[in-house]
Design a protein around this motif. Structure first.
Motif, mmCIF file in Angstrom:
data_model
loop_
_atom_site.group_PDB
_atom_site.id
_atom_site.type_symbol
_atom_site.label_atom_id
_atom_site.label_comp_id
_atom_site.label_asym_id
_atom_site.label_seq_id
_atom_site.Cartn_x
_atom_site.Cartn_y
_atom_site.Cartn_z
ATOM 1 N N PRO A 298 3.817 -71.476 6.393
ATOM 2 C CA PRO A 298 3.059 -70.641 7.341
ATOM 3 C C PRO A 298 1.554 -70.719 7.128
ATOM 4 C CG PRO A 298 4.893 -69.397 6.402
ATOM 5 C CD PRO A 298 4.820 -70.685 5.650
ATOM 6 N N SER A 299 1.133 -70.833 5.886
ATOM 7 C CA SER A 299 -0.305 -70.879 5.616
ATOM 8 C C SER A 299 -0.933 -72.145 6.178
ATOM 9 C CB SER A 299 -0.562 -70.780 4.111
ATOM 10 O OG SER A 299 0.175 -71.762 3.405
ATOM 11 N N TRP A 300 -0.177 -73.240 6.188
ATOM 12 C CA TRP A 300 -0.690 -74.464 6.831
ATOM 13 C C TRP A 300 -0.899 -74.220 8.315
ATOM 14 C CZ3 TRP A 300 1.367 -77.342 10.839
ATOM 15 C CH2 TRP A 300 0.746 -78.570 11.109
ATOM 16 N N ASN A 301 0.061 -73.574 8.940
ATOM 17 C CA ASN A 301 -0.079 -73.288 10.371
ATOM 18 C C ASN A 301 -1.279 -72.389 10.624
ATOM 19 O OD1 ASN A 301 1.134 -73.128 13.222
ATOM 20 N ND2 ASN A 301 0.998 -70.983 12.642
ATOM 21 N N TRP A 340 6.807 -71.808 13.793
ATOM 22 C CA TRP A 340 5.777 -70.764 13.803
ATOM 23 C C TRP A 340 5.397 -70.401 15.228
ATOM 24 C CZ3 TRP A 340 7.161 -69.431 9.521
ATOM 25 C CH2 TRP A 340 7.415 -70.334 8.498
ATOM 26 N N ALA A 341 5.508 -71.346 16.139
ATOM 27 C CA ALA A 341 5.282 -71.017 17.546
ATOM 28 C C ALA A 341 6.378 -70.088 18.060
ATOM 29 C CB ALA A 341 5.231 -72.293 18.385
ATOM 30 N N VAL A 342 7.622 -70.346 17.624
ATOM 31 C CA VAL A 342 8.738 -69.475 18.021
ATOM 32 C C VAL A 342 8.484 -68.049 17.553
ATOM 33 C CG1 VAL A 342 11.207 -69.043 17.730
ATOM 34 C CG2 VAL A 342 10.377 -71.378 18.021
ATOM 35 N N LEU A 343 7.859 -67.915 16.383
ATOM 36 C CA LEU A 343 7.560 -66.585 15.839
ATOM 37 C C LEU A 343 6.255 -66.016 16.373
ATOM 38 C CD1 LEU A 343 8.638 -67.156 12.130
ATOM 39 C CD2 LEU A 343 9.781 -65.711 13.817
ATOM 40 N N GLY A 344 5.631 -66.711 17.331
ATOM 41 C CA GLY A 344 4.399 -66.226 17.928
ATOM 42 C C GLY A 344 3.177 -66.413 17.055
ATOM 43 N N GLN A 345 3.261 -67.316 16.077
ATOM 44 C CA GLN A 345 2.166 -67.514 15.144
ATOM 45 C C GLN A 345 1.331 -68.762 15.450
ATOM 46 O OE1 GLN A 345 3.716 -67.335 11.131
ATOM 47 N NE2 GLN A 345 4.867 -65.453 11.563
ATOM 48 N N ALA A 346 1.566 -69.377 16.607
ATOM 49 C CA ALA A 346 0.776 -70.547 17.000
ATOM 50 C C ALA A 346 0.283 -70.396 18.435
ATOM 51 C CB ALA A 346 1.598 -71.823 16.838
ATOM 52 N N PRO A 347 -0.342 -69.264 18.769
ATOM 53 C CA PRO A 347 -0.750 -69.041 20.156
ATOM 54 C C PRO A 347 -1.777 -70.052 20.653
ATOM 55 C CG PRO A 347 -1.729 -67.403 18.710
ATOM 56 C CD PRO A 347 -0.714 -68.126 17.897
ATOM 57 N N LEU A 348 -2.678 -70.472 19.780
ATOM 58 C CA LEU A 348 -3.704 -71.405 20.234
ATOM 59 C C LEU A 348 -3.141 -72.808 20.445
ATOM 60 C CD1 LEU A 348 -6.791 -70.269 18.152
ATOM 61 C CD2 LEU A 348 -6.223 -69.744 20.523
ATOM 62 N N ALA A 349 -2.080 -73.150 19.727
ATOM 63 C CA ALA A 349 -1.425 -74.433 19.979
ATOM 64 C C ALA A 349 -0.883 -74.473 21.399
ATOM 65 C CB ALA A 349 -0.303 -74.655 18.972
ATOM 66 N N ARG A 350 -0.389 -73.338 21.856
ATOM 67 C CA ARG A 350 0.082 -73.266 23.246
ATOM 68 C C ARG A 350 -1.094 -73.233 24.213
ATOM 69 N NH1 ARG A 350 5.091 -69.665 24.338
ATOM 70 N NH2 ARG A 350 5.856 -71.519 23.287
ATOM 71 N N ALA A 351 -2.114 -72.469 23.873
ATOM 72 C CA ALA A 351 -3.268 -72.353 24.770
ATOM 73 C C ALA A 351 -3.955 -73.688 24.979
ATOM 74 C CB ALA A 351 -4.258 -71.332 24.209
ATOM 75 N N VAL A 352 -4.073 -74.487 23.909
ATOM 76 C CA VAL A 352 -4.811 -75.746 24.047
ATOM 77 C C VAL A 352 -4.055 -76.728 24.938
ATOM 78 C CG1 VAL A 352 -3.876 -77.046 22.053
ATOM 79 C CG2 VAL A 352 -6.269 -77.337 22.745
ATOM 80 N N GLY A 353 -2.733 -76.612 24.995
ATOM 81 C CA GLY A 353 -1.974 -77.432 25.938
ATOM 82 C C GLY A 353 -2.330 -77.097 27.376
ATOM 83 N N HIS A 354 -2.422 -75.798 27.667
ATOM 84 C CA HIS A 354 -2.835 -75.381 29.015
ATOM 85 C C HIS A 354 -4.260 -75.841 29.302
ATOM 86 C CE1 HIS A 354 0.783 -73.117 29.429
ATOM 87 N NE2 HIS A 354 0.456 -72.163 28.585
ATOM 88 N N LEU A 355 -5.123 -75.709 28.315
ATOM 89 C CA LEU A 355 -6.528 -76.086 28.519
ATOM 90 C C LEU A 355 -6.667 -77.583 28.767
ATOM 91 C CD1 LEU A 355 -8.137 -73.885 25.728
ATOM 92 C CD2 LEU A 355 -8.411 -73.580 28.193
ATOM 93 N N ALA A 356 -5.900 -78.396 28.053
ATOM 94 C CA ALA A 356 -5.979 -79.843 28.249
ATOM 95 C C ALA A 356 -5.485 -80.235 29.633
ATOM 96 C CB ALA A 356 -5.167 -80.558 27.170
#
Length: 777
Positions: A298-301, A340-356
């Motif tokens: 988790p700390s890496w994420n 970590w995305a499933v646990l809601g701990q990677a919100p910006l990883a999802r956001a950057v996909g939308h932004l791209a």
């Protein structure tokens, strides 16, 4: 179906066989078990065989000393026996089980003053199991592996024999043929019989060792411990949870399957992420080695999210924001698929996909100059840019993340909205055909949704599948504010003109809103249906129902509207379905205007108060000009309800007030190109699944399909019918009608010819289309 217990019972019964012409029936079958190997399962076997047990008197298990056993054989009807004991008959003879006793001990007892002496006489009238003199007593392993027994393929090592003892009670109730189909039964397979899901039990123990240990019976705990030692190379009792977490994160060998189970439902194990952080190794590269699974920790994420947050926050200073965000998406979007995305701990990883994807669409946006072409493009695809901006905002949950995403939108989205607004304004001042009036037939209900921007209307349309839904464009009355726009989409029959400020007025000069609007609707025989009461009215006539929640939330919450809007759209879809269910033949969804919601507050431009008709006729995006005042160098259009009145729009996306986010009233595609959504039942039979569009942003593929309610899974394959050729997915829909799949760049880099396939839950291909990884369809 033959249970293992039935095989043992038959063998005991067969041991009572005798030659009726020469001998009398045996008094019992004696079963010597010097090692007590069968003792734990005698209670279970007694349900199939009338087994009496030698030992201290215990009625509950039909146990007693030798004298009591002889008395039962002599007068069974007079004996008190437990209810679970099988009935004795000619085919099911008495069996006397002798735990800790050898056959020789009973024979020798006849010459000694021994407690076994009463059995010596019984032995002369009984048969033995096994019958041959000198034969080694059957152990569970020897009997079940023997062709004379169950004929199972049992491994012969000590671990398997120990495991058999641990699970024997469970094994007795298994089907012999099922066990044979499993092939060789070793310790791991045997222990699975008492641990129905040993992987989940292991994860439960790592997550909460005390509670899990307390929930496991002795045999099940022993099975888990043994399984961990044999399969996973550690001891729960000696090594502890931190060692287990370290091995889980390493995913080496059998631990990879354990990780996959954890990743399937990480929310079930709330304590494991903290243990993983504690167990994260300090990697010192040796000969180029690195951690093969950094995403286990988790700390890496969190480190990755922090790095992405910083990069998005300074995107406005980058010389090429679009290329930079695509680069960031290539690095971080894979995290959108991890645990970590499933646990809601990677919100910006999802956001950057939308932004791209937003940046990619902005780069290929229409540059049409005439109004009609701009409106058509926005209705067909341009509104998707606004949808992506909303989704990017919604992905960011914390204030820090939202600030970073807003900054990125400022670099990628705001300038495009401003440029497109200026192009729209240039075309509009030459002639803006804002439409008024709404003609509806009988059995039609109008659902008015304040501020239903075009992208939101498409979300509603997807929610309404499989109903027949048509979404059309319409130019809002100008200015794009409710007092002007709502009467323009109301099915009223009166003459409407201009009133004070921005208010449309009836033929008596009264502002056409509230009670006056209701009266006008009633005059046109249109029923007013209360929204909150879910009134449905008379479906043979005409009706109007309305909600202003979206606009209210936008003004009060700004960017937080992105968090709340889907709930409001669900309510709109529910209202439409309720009306159709009540018998309305057609529902038409209308709105008065859209809105702007940029990443950064609008730039303020100055409009002198003296050229306007005062504060009541002035809003952040539009103002009513005095008739004789000088005209500012801003876009000016005649009012839709009174062409003698000029209305001035703030230029581009600017505002006449500082610090404005959510706004409307001016001239832009987002504010003025409004949807008209017509919904009917039609033929709601299931339509075949079709791929409607495929779009790539780097290695990320967005697939639009219909019907939106279809249960599908998407994959990207090198060959459409070859599942092993999958290079992306499987992925379930992100929302109805849309799936996003990330393709492995190492296996299928940009330019690779591939296939998008949609599968049903059973894995059958429903639809397919050829594509090029990283291309544009």
């Amino acid at each position: 179906m033959t249970l293992v217990r039935a095989v043992v019972a038959k063998a005991l019964g067969d041991a009572a066989a005798f030659n009726a012409g020469a001998n009398s029936a045996p008094a019992a079958v004696l079963w010597a078990d010097p090692d007590r190997a069968w003792e734990p399962v005698i209670r279970s076997l007694q349900e199939a065989v009338p087994i009496l047990v030698l030992g201290e008197y215990d009625l509950a298990i039909a146990q007693g000393p030798a004298l009591w056993l002889r008395a039962v054989l002599a007068s069974p009807d007079a004996a008190e026996l437990p209810p679970h004991l099988a009935e004795r008959d000619e085919r099911n003879p008495w069996v006397i089980y002798l735990p800790g006793i050898s056959r020789g001990s009973v024979v020798e007892a006849s010459t000694l003053d021994d407690s076994l002496a009463p059995l010596a006489e019984v032995a002369t009238r009984s048969n033995w199991w096994p019958s041959a003199i000198g034969q080694t007593p059957w152990t569970p392993h020897s009997f079940l592996a023997s062709k004379q027994g169950a004929g199972l393929d049992l491994a012969g090592d000590a671990s398997t024999k120990a495991a058999l003892g641990e699970v024997l009670d469970k094994l007795l109730l298994e089907d012999v043929d099922d066990l044979k189909r499993k092939g060789r039964l070793d310790s791991a397979r045997l222990r699975h019989l008492v641990l129905d899901d040993h992987v989940r039990t292991l994860l439960d123990w790592i997550d909460d060792p005390e509670a899990t240990r307390a929930s496991l019976t002795g045999v099940r705990w022993k099975a888990l411990v043994a399984s961990c030692k044999d399969t996973y190379g550690f001891s729960p009792e000696k090594d502890g949870t931190l060692t287990a977490a370290s091995k889980l994160g390493s995913r080496a060998g059998e631990w990879n399957a354990v990780w996959q189970r954890f990743a399937e439902n990480p929310g079930r194990y709330p304590n494991i992420p903290g243990l993983l952080d504690q167990a994260r190794p300090s990697v010192v590269p040796l000969f180029g080695d690195t951690d093969p699974h950094p995403d286990s920790w988790p700390s890496w994420n969190r480190d990755q999210e922090e790095a992405l947050r910083s990069a998005l926050g300074v995107l406005t200073t980058h010389p090429d924001p679009r290329s930079r965000v695509v680069e960031l998406a290539a690095v971080h979007s894979p995290r959108e698929e991890n645990v970590w995305a499933v646990l809601g701990q990677a919100p910006l990883a999802r956001a950057v996909g939308h932004l791209a994807e937003l940046a990619d669409r902005v780069a290929t946006a229409s540059s049409a100059s005439d109004l009609e072409a701009q409106v058509a493009w926005y209705g067909n695809e341009g509104h998707t840019v606004d949808d992506l901006a909303l989704r990017a905002i919604a992905s960011a949950k914390t204030a820090q993340d939202r600030t970073a995403v807003a900054a990125a939108l400022g670099a990628l989205y705001d300038s495009w909205v401003d440029e497109s607004a200026r192009a729209f304004q240039k075309a509009a001042v030459a002639g803006y055909p804002g439409k008024t009036g709404l003609d509806i037939a009988a059995a039609t209900a109008v659902v008015y949704v304040d501020a239903l921007r075009f992208d939101l209307a498409t979300r509603v349309a997807r929610r309404l599948s499989p109903l027949v839904v048509a979404v059309e464009t319409r130019l809002a009355a100008f200015p794009s504010v409710t007092p002007t726009g709502q009467p323009a989409v109301a099915p009223v029959a009166i003459t409407v003109g201009g009133g004070t400020a921005f208010d449309a007025a009836d033929d008596q000069g009264r502002s056409l809103k509230g009670a006056i609007l209701r009266s006008a609707l009633a005059s046109a025989n249109v029923q007013f249906l209360e929204w909150n009461a879910a009134e449905t009215g008379d479906p043979a006539g005409k009706a109007w129902t309305q909600t202003n929640s979206i606009d209210s939330l936008g003004h009060s919450h700004g960017h937080a509207l992105a968090d709340l809007v889907d709930q409001q759209l669900d309510l709109v879809a529910e209202r439409v379905r309720g009306l159709l269910d009540a018998g309305w033949r057609r529902v038409v969804i209308v709105t008065d205007h859209g809105f702007l919601l940029p990443g950064q507050p609008a730039q303020k431009v100055t409009l002198p108060l003296q050229v306007t008709e005062g504060d009541t006729a002035r809003k952040p995006r539009v103002a009513r000009l005095k008739a004789a005042a000088a005209r500012p160098d801003f876009p000016i259009l005649p009012w839709t309800w009174d062409s003698s009145v000029d209305m001035v729009s703030a230029p581009g996306t600017a505002a006449f007030e500082a610090g404005r986010l959510y706004e409307h009233g001016g001239l832009s595609l987002q504010e003025c190109v409004i949807p008209v959504v017509t919904v009917t039942r039609g033929d709601t039979a299931a339509a075949p699944v079709q791929i409607e569009a495929v779009r790539w942003t780097g290695q990320r593929c967005r697939i639009d399909y219909g019907p939106a309610e279809a249960e599908v899974v998407a994959e990207v394959r090198l060959r459409p019918a070859d599942a092993p050729s999958t290079v992306g997915g499987p992925k379930s829909p992100t929302e109805p009608g849309e799936v996003k799949v990330l393709v492995d760049e190492e296996v299928a880099p940009s330019g690779t010819v591939a296939w998008v396939v949609l599968l049903d839950p059973a894995g059958a291909v429903l639809a397919q289309t050829q594509t090029t990884v990283g291309g544009t369809e």
